[in-house]
Design a protein around this motif. Structure first.
Motif, PDB file in Angstrom:
ATOM      1  N   LEU A 248       0.914  -1.327   0.070  1.00 30.58           N
ATOM      2  CA  LEU A 248      -0.153   0.177  -0.077  1.00 30.58           C
ATOM      3  C   LEU A 248       0.926   1.396   0.000  1.00 30.58           C
ATOM      4  O   LEU A 248       0.503   2.243  -0.606  1.00 30.58           O
ATOM      5  N   ALA A 249       1.887   1.198   0.610  1.00 28.60           N
ATOM      6  CA  ALA A 249       2.941   2.297   0.581  1.00 28.60           C
ATOM      7  C   ALA A 249       3.223   2.909  -0.930  1.00 28.60           C
ATOM      8  O   ALA A 249       3.539   3.987  -1.232  1.00 28.60           O
ATOM      9  N   LEU A 250       3.165   1.939  -1.821  1.00 28.76           N
ATOM     10  CA  LEU A 250       3.300   2.049  -3.315  1.00 28.76           C
ATOM     11  C   LEU A 250       2.227   3.094  -3.817  1.00 28.76           C
ATOM     12  O   LEU A 250       2.400   3.745  -4.918  1.00 28.76           O
ATOM     13  N   ASP A 251       1.072   3.202  -3.309  1.00 24.30           N
ATOM     14  CA  ASP A 251      -0.096   4.015  -3.378  1.00 24.30           C
ATOM     15  C   ASP A 251      -0.663   3.393  -4.793  1.00 24.30           C
ATOM     16  O   ASP A 251      -1.275   4.614  -5.682  1.00 24.30           O
TER      17      ASP A 251
ATOM     18  N   LEU B  57      -9.787  -2.360   3.214  1.00 22.32           N
ATOM     19  CA  LEU B  57     -10.073  -1.247   4.283  1.00 22.32           C
ATOM     20  C   LEU B  57      -9.588  -0.064   3.917  1.00 22.32           C
ATOM     21  O   LEU B  57      -9.689   1.114   4.646  1.00 22.32           O
ATOM     22  N   ASN B  58      -8.516  -0.033   3.125  1.00 24.50           N
ATOM     23  CA  ASN B  58      -8.043   1.517   2.548  1.00 24.50           C
ATOM     24  C   ASN B  58      -8.495   1.804   1.310  1.00 24.50           C
ATOM     25  O   ASN B  58      -7.728   2.592   0.604  1.00 24.50           O
ATOM     26  N   GLY B  59      -9.598   1.224   0.950  1.00 30.77           N
ATOM     27  CA  GLY B  59     -10.218   1.839  -0.047  1.00 30.77           C
ATOM     28  C   GLY B  59      -9.528   1.560  -1.544  1.00 30.77           C
ATOM     29  O   GLY B  59      -9.810   2.148  -2.717  1.00 30.77           O
ATOM     30  N   ARG B  60      -8.910   0.476  -1.744  1.00 37.00           N
ATOM     31  CA  ARG B  60      -8.377  -0.136  -2.759  1.00 37.00           C
ATOM     32  C   ARG B  60      -9.013  -1.354  -3.480  1.00 37.00           C
ATOM     33  O   ARG B  60      -9.847  -1.986  -2.541  1.00 37.00           O
ATOM     34  N   ARG B  61      -8.816  -1.826  -4.635  1.00 37.17           N
ATOM     35  CA  ARG B  61      -9.226  -2.942  -5.160  1.00 37.17           C
ATOM     36  C   ARG B  61      -8.384  -4.198  -5.043  1.00 37.17           C
ATOM     37  O   ARG B  61      -7.036  -3.928  -5.277  1.00 37.17           O
ATOM     38  N   CYS B  62      -8.816  -5.358  -4.857  1.00 36.48           N
ATOM     39  CA  CYS B  62      -7.839  -6.493  -4.596  1.00 36.48           C
ATOM     40  C   CYS B  62      -8.525  -7.681  -5.292  1.00 36.48           C
ATOM     41  O   CYS B  62      -9.728  -8.136  -5.358  1.00 36.48           O
ATOM     42  N   HIS B  63      -7.825  -8.135  -6.469  1.00 39.43           N
ATOM     43  CA  HIS B  63      -8.183  -9.136  -7.220  1.00 39.43           C
ATOM     44  C   HIS B  63      -7.583 -10.438  -6.748  1.00 39.43           C
ATOM     45  O   HIS B  63      -6.309 -10.216  -5.966  1.00 39.43           O
TER      46      HIS B  63
ATOM     47  N   GLY C  11       0.178  -4.106  -7.176  1.00 36.49           N
ATOM     48  CA  GLY C  11       0.842  -4.713  -6.204  1.00 36.49           C
ATOM     49  C   GLY C  11       0.239  -6.192  -5.834  1.00 36.49           C
ATOM     50  O   GLY C  11      -0.788  -6.253  -5.595  1.00 36.49           O
ATOM     51  N   ILE C  12       1.299  -7.138  -5.950  1.00 37.19           N
ATOM     52  CA  ILE C  12       0.585  -8.445  -5.755  1.00 37.19           C
ATOM     53  C   ILE C  12       1.512  -9.222  -4.735  1.00 37.19           C
ATOM     54  O   ILE C  12       2.514  -9.411  -4.567  1.00 37.19           O
TER      55      ILE C  12
END
Length: 193
Positions: free
Chosen positions: A95-98, A127-133, A161-162
Motif C-alpha cells: 500500500l505504500a506504493l499508493d 479497508l484502505n479503499g483499494r481494489r483487490c483481485h 501490487g501482488i
C-alpha cells in the motif's frame, strides 16, 4: 528455512536430525516412525495431511509446525506463524506504493494458511479503499495453472501490487510475468507472504 535452522541447532550435538519429506503426497508416518525409532519429532503440517494425527506419534514428544488451529484440540505443542499479521504487513508494504489495484495469488490447494493470508490481505486492501483481485487457480497444477495464471495477469491493471502466498507461488507468478513480457517491479510489485 526452518528445517535448516533445526539442523544447525543440533549440528554440534550427538542428536541426528533426519528429514522425511512427503511433498504433499501421502506417506505412512507409522512405518517411518517404526523405521527410525525417533526420540522426538517435528511435524510440519501446513498441508492438512491426516497422517499427522497425534495418536500416530503415541508417546513420542512431537512439536507441530503450522497445524490448522481448527484441528489442534488434541495437540499439546505447536508453533504457528501469525498468518494474518504477515499478510497485513505485506499489505502495508504494498500500500505504500499508493497503487489503486492489488492482487493475491494463493497456493493451488485450498489449505487453511493460504485462505487465511488471502482474507487478511484482501481485508487490509479493502479497508484502505483499494481494489483487490484474487487469482482463482485452485485445483489447477502444472501447465493448466500456468496457463490460467498467464491469462489472469493480462487482465490486471498496471501498476499492481501482488502478494504471492509463498515462495513457490511467487516463482510461478514471476515465470508467468516473464512469459507475458510484464515488467517486475515496474508493472507488478511482487511481495511474498
Amino acid at each position: 528455512n526452518r528445517v535448516a535452522g533445526v539442523q544447525r541447532y543440533f549440528a554440534s550435538s550427538d542428536i541426528q536430525v533426519v528429514v522425511v519429506e512427503s511433498n504433499y503426497s501421502h506417506i505412512n508416518i507409522k512405518k517411518v516412525l517404526d523405521f527410525w525409532h525417533p526420540v522426538g519429532c517435528i511435524a510440519e503440517c501446513g498441508s492438512d495431511i491426516d497422517e499427522f494425527r497425534p495418536e500416530i506419534f503415541g508417546d513420542i514428544p512431537t512439536v507441530y509446525l503450522d497445524r490448522d488451529p481448527a484441528l489442534s484440540q488434541k495437540i499439546k505443542f505447536s508453533v504457528n506463524a501469525d498468518l494474518a499479521a504477515s499478510a497485513e504487513i505485506a499489505a502495508k508494504e504494498l500500500l505504500a506504493l499508493d497503487y489503486r489495484d492489488y492482487a493475491f495469488v494463493g497456493f493451488p490447494l485450498p489449505l487453511f494458511w493460504t485462505k487465511t493470508r488471502e482474507k487478511a490481505f484482501c481485508d487490509a486492501i479493502h479497508l484502505n479503499g483499494r481494489r483487490c483481485h484474487v487469482f482463482d487457480g485452485k485445483g489447477k497444477t502444472g501447465t493448466r495453472r500456468l496457463t490460467a495464471l498467464r491469462a489472469w495477469i493480462k487482465t490486471l491493471p498496471k501498476p499492481c501490487g501482488i502478494l504471492a502466498a509463498f515462495d513457490g507461488t511467487a516463482e510461478e507468478l514471476l515465470n508467468a510475468c516473464t512469459l507475458e513480457g510484464i515488467r517486475v517491479p515496474e508493472d507488478f510489485a511482487v511481495q511474498i507472504g
